[in-house]
Design a protein around this motif. Structure first.
Motif, short mmCIF file in Angstrom:
data_model
loop_
_atom_site.label_atom_id
_atom_site.label_comp_id
_atom_site.label_asym_id
_atom_site.label_seq_id
_atom_site.Cartn_x
_atom_site.Cartn_y
_atom_site.Cartn_z
N ALA A 88 -45.82 48.91 -29.16
CA ALA A 88 -46.21 49.32 -27.81
C ALA A 88 -45.14 49.52 -27.11
N VAL A 89 -43.74 48.91 -27.32
CA VAL A 89 -42.57 48.87 -26.81
C VAL A 89 -41.88 50.32 -26.98
N SER A 90 -42.13 50.83 -28.05
CA SER A 90 -41.71 52.10 -28.27
C SER A 90 -42.60 53.15 -27.44
N PHE A 91 -43.89 52.74 -27.46
CA PHE A 91 -44.68 53.73 -26.81
C PHE A 91 -44.35 53.80 -25.33
N LEU A 92 -44.07 52.57 -24.77
CA LEU A 92 -43.57 52.47 -23.25
C LEU A 92 -42.46 53.23 -22.98
N ILE A 93 -41.30 53.05 -23.81
CA ILE A 93 -40.04 53.77 -23.76
C ILE A 93 -40.14 55.24 -23.79
N GLY A 94 -41.10 55.55 -24.83
CA GLY A 94 -41.25 57.15 -24.92
C GLY A 94 -41.94 57.73 -23.58
N ALA A 95 -42.91 56.99 -23.24
CA ALA A 95 -43.69 57.36 -21.88
C ALA A 95 -42.74 57.33 -20.94
N PHE A 96 -41.82 56.41 -20.66
CA PHE A 96 -40.96 56.24 -19.48
C PHE A 96 -40.07 57.54 -19.60
N LEU A 97 -39.24 57.66 -20.78
CA LEU A 97 -38.40 58.55 -20.83
C LEU A 97 -39.04 59.95 -20.66
N SER A 98 -40.25 60.26 -21.13
CA SER A 98 -40.75 61.52 -20.84
C SER A 98 -41.00 61.64 -19.28
N ALA A 99 -41.44 60.61 -18.68
CA ALA A 99 -41.81 61.00 -17.11
C ALA A 99 -40.23 61.07 -16.58
N PHE A 100 -39.39 60.36 -16.93
CA PHE A 100 -37.95 60.23 -16.29
C PHE A 100 -37.44 61.77 -16.51
N ALA A 101 -37.51 62.27 -17.83
CA ALA A 101 -36.87 63.63 -18.14
C ALA A 101 -37.59 64.57 -17.04
N GLY A 102 -39.12 64.37 -16.86
CA GLY A 102 -39.61 65.38 -15.93
C GLY A 102 -39.11 65.25 -14.53
N TYR A 103 -38.90 64.07 -14.15
CA TYR A 103 -38.27 63.56 -12.69
C TYR A 103 -37.02 64.29 -12.46
N LEU A 104 -36.02 64.09 -13.60
CA LEU A 104 -34.63 64.61 -13.35
C LEU A 104 -34.88 66.25 -13.40
N GLY A 105 -35.60 66.87 -14.00
CA GLY A 105 -35.73 68.39 -14.13
C GLY A 105 -36.24 68.87 -12.71
N MET A 106 -37.20 68.08 -12.33
CA MET A 106 -38.00 68.51 -11.02
C MET A 106 -37.17 68.36 -9.85
N ARG A 107 -36.29 67.19 -9.64
CA ARG A 107 -35.37 66.84 -8.79
C ARG A 107 -34.10 68.02 -8.61
N ILE A 108 -33.53 68.33 -9.89
CA ILE A 108 -32.60 69.28 -9.96
C ILE A 108 -33.22 70.61 -9.40
N ALA A 109 -34.31 70.78 -10.09
CA ALA A 109 -35.03 72.38 -9.82
C ALA A 109 -35.14 72.55 -8.16
N THR A 110 -35.74 71.46 -7.49
CA THR A 110 -36.14 71.29 -6.26
C THR A 110 -34.66 71.34 -5.26
N LYS A 111 -33.63 70.84 -5.82
CA LYS A 111 -32.31 71.22 -5.24
C LYS A 111 -31.79 72.57 -5.42
N SER A 112 -31.90 72.92 -6.67
CA SER A 112 -31.17 74.26 -7.08
C SER A 112 -31.77 75.33 -6.42
N ASN A 113 -33.01 75.38 -5.90
CA ASN A 113 -33.83 76.48 -5.52
C ASN A 113 -33.00 77.12 -4.16
N VAL A 114 -32.91 76.33 -3.22
CA VAL A 114 -32.42 76.57 -1.96
C VAL A 114 -30.93 77.04 -2.05
N ARG A 115 -30.28 76.16 -2.99
CA ARG A 115 -28.83 76.56 -3.23
C ARG A 115 -28.72 77.82 -3.83
#
Lengths: 745, 745
Positions: A88-115
């Protein structure tokens, strides 16, 4: 060298860390770029807010799911000796990192667009640099987090279960370590499913809704600031094409490594790494791929306005692939022993290899990796052929647009179906070839080889929607032609890379599923999956049907959400005076909310099908029937994925071809002609095909395989229970029908 | 009773003969009906001539094919001991009888149509009687010829190879007799493929072409005498829906009996029929089904104008099914022995049954037959639900027509995909259930039970296009409203029966293929079809792809042929003055020729794929990979068949719903409204789906299975060769890669 041998296992997360550090530097560089005028910033702000609103809504639902699934996993981990609640711990870490990777990508994408829009005021080279660097941040973030997560957890579980207890590296203890590690992949893939399906529904509901009223009814151009759905449409590019694709490839990347490691455990290897070289190899290859992706990414640049953006991307891509392949050759030579490998189960009681067993060498392993690289490349090339402008498939759809909407649709459907032929032959040859070189381990390592340069693939993939957004902001801010011209140039390249990226994603999903499938059979402790047995065949049929109902749910979800969007846009045009004269601001947030709510609501049903079906089938009918189900899902899912993605891509480019004018039977047709209207119908039909249901097939087949792999130890130890049930059945049937039932049914 | 036991084998063709005699009487009755005025006769003459022109063109091509295939079969029959060159003779007889059955059906259909129109001048009851009697002639002809052909050839080969030489009834000699008999099924199914594909392309090229220019561009009604393509359209109803469907069911009917007989041979039975009761049973059941179809058909009648035609058909259908089921119960009790059955291969050296083997009783066999009847019924009901007016699926498409062409298409595709769920679950449960009751023999006899009342099913199916044609002639001859109203009533019922008939046809094809699949495994001498092996899995992928390319070829063939038709119709309107004022006769024969040529030309490529693929895969990769291929084709073919047929049917009825007006969001829409135009697009897309590629899936999966069954003895005896090849491969790979290759790959 000895030192390196001993510490290689720790080097793996370090390679991931290097990726993250480079990512941070590149991210800081993007953030430091100019953001343009107030109007641009305001629009970019809307998009970023909308994207975050979606992520927050998604995370809320997913946190419930993750908690419930985590508790169930923890409980199930207590029931068999070969698992542990720690899964369950590795499941939670996997879920968190996947969501975090999505967040990182989205944040940089919404910064890069206007720039990128701002950079496009200066030069194409600058615009490419900003947008591609944004994409690189996404790629490095995904790959880096995956390697750090999987590599560190492996160290922890390997130490905890194996080395600290002095257990054998290919015994039960190692199996337990890898089973617990599979929770990481399950977590990542579960989040990926919802991100892909939810994001896919979001982006297409907004896109179809914006087009149907804005372009068709109101006659205003795409990305016009007066269209209430235009912000939702741009948000959609981020949540679907950036976060969805990122989570998809994060999942594939982790799952291929994991499946190869599970199969690697069963291999007897006399190496300098304590016998776990076959287990470490996929992670090392992934680490190398990440490093060479950084090198490749640094080569993507142009200097003049007339330079080819596609060529620059190709150079970077090929450089990273070739460098990784060469480095892999040396790593394989160094890590793997000179004598041959065999599976543990092929040893007899005296430790000798049974006659007729499959044995293979390190050159065979490298051969399999090369097969994986070739399969990935061919799949991309074939996908490009079927969806590119000016090639036979798209031209045939253009021609069939001249006789109306219906023939355009018939043409696209036929092209989509036809386009399954070559990829399936390539895939079948790839399965055959990689097995030939190194057995089932070869099939898995082929997938790992193909996925090695995921960081680079993803950088190229994420660059597309960033450029698309940049163009949207340029249009909405009514910037000069020249700026829009540059962003259009980038966007056009982005469309091609989106198509080839889909080919790569489906090939990787197919090979990943096969690798997981092979790992499942080993862990479940079955010898065959014999479709000559009636129950396994029934499982194959049911499995084959699942991609159809999954697609139906995704497509009709888009249809429903798009209709809600159409009604909202019509309402705003009707009730808010002055929109059309730029005097009143449309209520963008209402449209964003519709897309968000619809996508969150509609992603649940297909998601549950993927998660629950293997559990029901596995426990009710046993591992062999589940194997039949998985085979059915994989074959049908790959076919439906290719069919829908390529049909959608071809329709899209058939429509785009009208912008420059097309010749049909000697006459030239442009936008707004009757054939063009027919082509718009095809494009609209193709939207959910290529961006919702088609790409979701990838995750469907992977997730069902990984769920099966996680429950496999339970099915294995449940053998006794199921035998008891069979006995009861036997007695019962003898009483009623005087029938003995073979234990096979 | 002893006498009956001894002569039962001869009674089988006699039952077929009874069917043919009744057919002749009914045919004479139809011919004796009035044919109406000169204009009607002229139009009916055009249709009949067009239909015969198609048959002649088709036969010409097929005669080349049959001669070449016959020579190859004769030659291949000399190469293994378990076959014989005589297989070519039964192939030729099967091909001839299939073609002859199509001819009989088409001739009576082209006579019944005009006589139905004439009868509709009097009353609905009379019109129903004429059209349904026409359908009955077709049904009895197909079933009668099949039983006579298969039953007589069985007597010949059984005598020749088994009884005259005193061989065992479940030994090699009987296997040889049945292998030679399989040629009959191969001949029938080959002709069926070309009839179904060619007929499907013909009918939809004419239909789409006639609609696109006639209805859409020129604005004249359907079946208007001024439309140059209208005769071709009516011919198409006969060649596609009558001859194509007839050949399809003729093939299924023969193939199910044959597969059950092949599996029946392997069963050890201590009965009063020399041990061949399990072999005779399917033919006896088919004979009973034929007799009770005659009884059921006689119950189809109405007396008043307001009586329900559908109800009359249902009564007849249910009567024949229930009577057959009851009679089957007694026949099973009488023919099969009281002790249990087992497979010959499950006996040990002393003739004792090995522990854990599957054994079953005659009650189990009857249970399997009931499962087959239930599966067939459920499939028809589900199909009707998904395609009927006023039900949720069609209503959802109507609603989505309000937002345009694209959403209508998306809605239909989603419904088609969704509609695969229940049929697949029914089918999977059917496989599971029939296997539970009587093993693989149970799966086969379930199919045979389902197909028993083929004569009645086909009578109902063929009645539809006859009524459709009758309506066409009424419209073209500009007969009074009242007459057209009666034919429309019949036609509407015909649309429903066409949909349920398709559900029945695909269910029968699926069960037939599974029965053939099971028979194939036995004859090919393999133990498993293990998809855990890389090469078998590769075969599964390639097999799954074939229905996609087959569909693509069929659909694009219709697209191309329809475009040629559109151009011809436009040319005639342009170049022949006075057509629109009824002053000049359009050149109908030109359109007939286009459809004929296109269908003959375009049927070749898909046909060859179905015939050649199993041969290549079987000989190149061995029987187990071929088994994987067959499983892939069957699963994917059944799914694509259901998806396409139901999507097409639902689109069709969504469009038809507009004729009486539909309510969308509180507003009523009729024909010519925007939503109606969108629904016409869906219907046009659905045409090749439901009448060309969808139903062709049936024959694709059956034909590939029967080809595999025919080549199975060669693959079996080729074992030594393939082992030699593997050895060479082993040596080679050892030299090059130092790899030993497991004999499994």
């Amino acid at each position: 060298m000895d030192l390196l041998n001993n510490y290689l296992i720790y080097l793996i997360p370090v390679m991931g860390l290097i990726g993250i550090i480079v990512m941070a530097i590149k991210s800081a560089w993007v953030t430091s770029q100019e953001t343009g005028d107030a109007s641009m910033n305001q629009l970019a702000g809307y998009i970023a807010d909308g994207a975050m609103a979606f992520l927050r809504a998604e995370w809320k639902i997913l946190s419930y799911f993750v908690v419930v699934a985590g508790i169930l996993l923890a409980w199930s981990g207590t029931t068999v000796a070969t698992s542990s609640p720690i899964i369950a711990v590795s499941f939670l870490i996997g879920a968190f990192l996947s969501a975090f990777a999505g967040y990182l990508g989205m944040r940089i994408a919404t910064k890069s667009n206007v720039r990128t829009t701002q950079a496009a005021k200066t030069s194409l080279a600058k615009a490419l640099k900003v947008s591609f660097t944004g994409g690189t941040v996404m790629g490095l973030g995904v790959a880096g987090l995956a390697i750090i997560g999987l590599g560190s957890l492996f160290i922890v579980f390997y130490t905890m279960y194996v080395t600290s207890k002095g257990e054998a590296v290919n015994g039960e203890a190692m199996a337990k370590a890898l089973d617990v590690l599979a929770g990481f992949s399950l977590g990542a893939e579960s989040i990926a499913l919802f991100a892909r399906v939810g994001g896919g529904i979001y982006t297409k509901a907004a896109d179809v809704g914006a087009d149907l009223v804005g372009k068709v009814e109101a006659g205003i151009p795409e990305d016009d600031v007066r269209n209430p759905a235009t912000i939702a449409d741009n948000v959609g590019d981020n949540v679907g094409d950036v976060a969805g694709m990122g989570a998809d490839l994060f999942g594939s990347y982790v799952a291929t490594m994991l499946a190869t490691m599970v199969l690697g455990r069963e291999i007897v290897s006399h190496d300098s790494f304590g016998g776990i070289a076959p287990v470490l190899l996929p992670m090392v290859i992934a680490g190398l791929g990440l490093i060479f992706s950084i090198v490749g990414a640094s080569m993507v640049k142009i200097s003049k306005e007339t330079d080819s953006v596609q060529k620059a991307l190709n150079i970077g891509n090929w450089a990273s692939i070739v460098l990784t392949a060469v480095a892999t050759y040396f790593v394989v030579q160094w890590m793997l022993p000179a004598d041959s490998f065999h599976m543990l189960r092929d040893e007899d009681a005296n430790g000798a290899v049974k006659a007729g067993s499959l044995v293979f060498t390190k050159n065979g392993v490298f051969g399999s990796i090369l097969v994986g690289l070739v399969v990935g490349t061919l799949m991309s090339i074939i996908t490009e052929y079927y969806t590119a402008m000016g090639k036979r498939p798209v031209l045939s759809i253009i021609k069939q647009s001249s006789t109306g909407h219906a023939t355009n649709i018939i043409g696209g459907l036929a092209i989509g179906m036809e386009s399954t032929v070559l990829p399936i032959l390539v895939l079948a040859a790839g399965i055959y070839g990689s097995y030939f070189f190194a057995g089932l381990y070869g099939v898995a390592i082929a997938a790992a080889g193909m996925m090695a340069t995921t960081a680079m693939q993803l950088a190229i993939d994420a660059f597309g929607p960033i450029a698309d957004n940049a163009g949207g902001i340029a249009e909405m801010s009514r910037l000069p032609e020249e700026v829009r011209g540059r962003t259009d140039n980038l966007d056009a390249v982005g469309n091609t890379t989106a198509a080839t990226g889909k080919g790569f994603a489906i090939a990787s999903a197919a090979l990943t599923s096969l690798a997981l499938f092979a790992a499942f059979v080993g862990v479940a402790g079955i010898e065959h999956i014999d479709i000559y047995k009636a129950n396994v065949l029934a499982g194959l049929f049911v499995g084959g049907m699942i991609p159809f109902i999954f697609s139906a749910l995704c497509i009709s979800a888009v249809g429903r959400a798009a209709m809600a969007m159409v009604e909202e846009v019509r309402r705003q045009f009707r009730e808010i005076p002055g929109i059309m004269e730029y005097k009143a601001r449309p209520e963008y947030e209402k449209c964003v909310e519709i897309s968000t709510k619809a996508s969150i609501r509609e992603m649940v049903a297909p998601g549950l099908i993927a998660l629950i079906t293997p559990i029901i089938i596995g426990f009710a009918f046993g591992p062999e029937v589940l194997g039949g189900l998985l085979a059915g899902v994989t074959v049908s899912g790959v076919l439906m994925g290719i069919f829908q993605s390529n049909a959608g891509g071809a329709w899209d480019n058939a429509k785009k071809s009208f912008e420059k004018g097309v010749e049909i039977n000697g006459e030239i047709y442009y936008k707004k002609s009757e054939p063009h209207k027919a082509s718009v119908t095809g494009d609209t039909v193709g939207d959910p095909f290529k961006d919702t249901s088609g790409p979701s097939m990838n995750i469907l087949i992977k997730l069902m395989s990984i769920v099966s792999l996680v429950i496999a130890p339970h099915l294995n130890s449940a053998d006794n229970t199921s035998k008891m049930m069979q006995k009861q059945e036997k007695v019962q049937s003898m009483n009623v029908h005087q029938i003995h039932v073979d234990k096979k049914i």
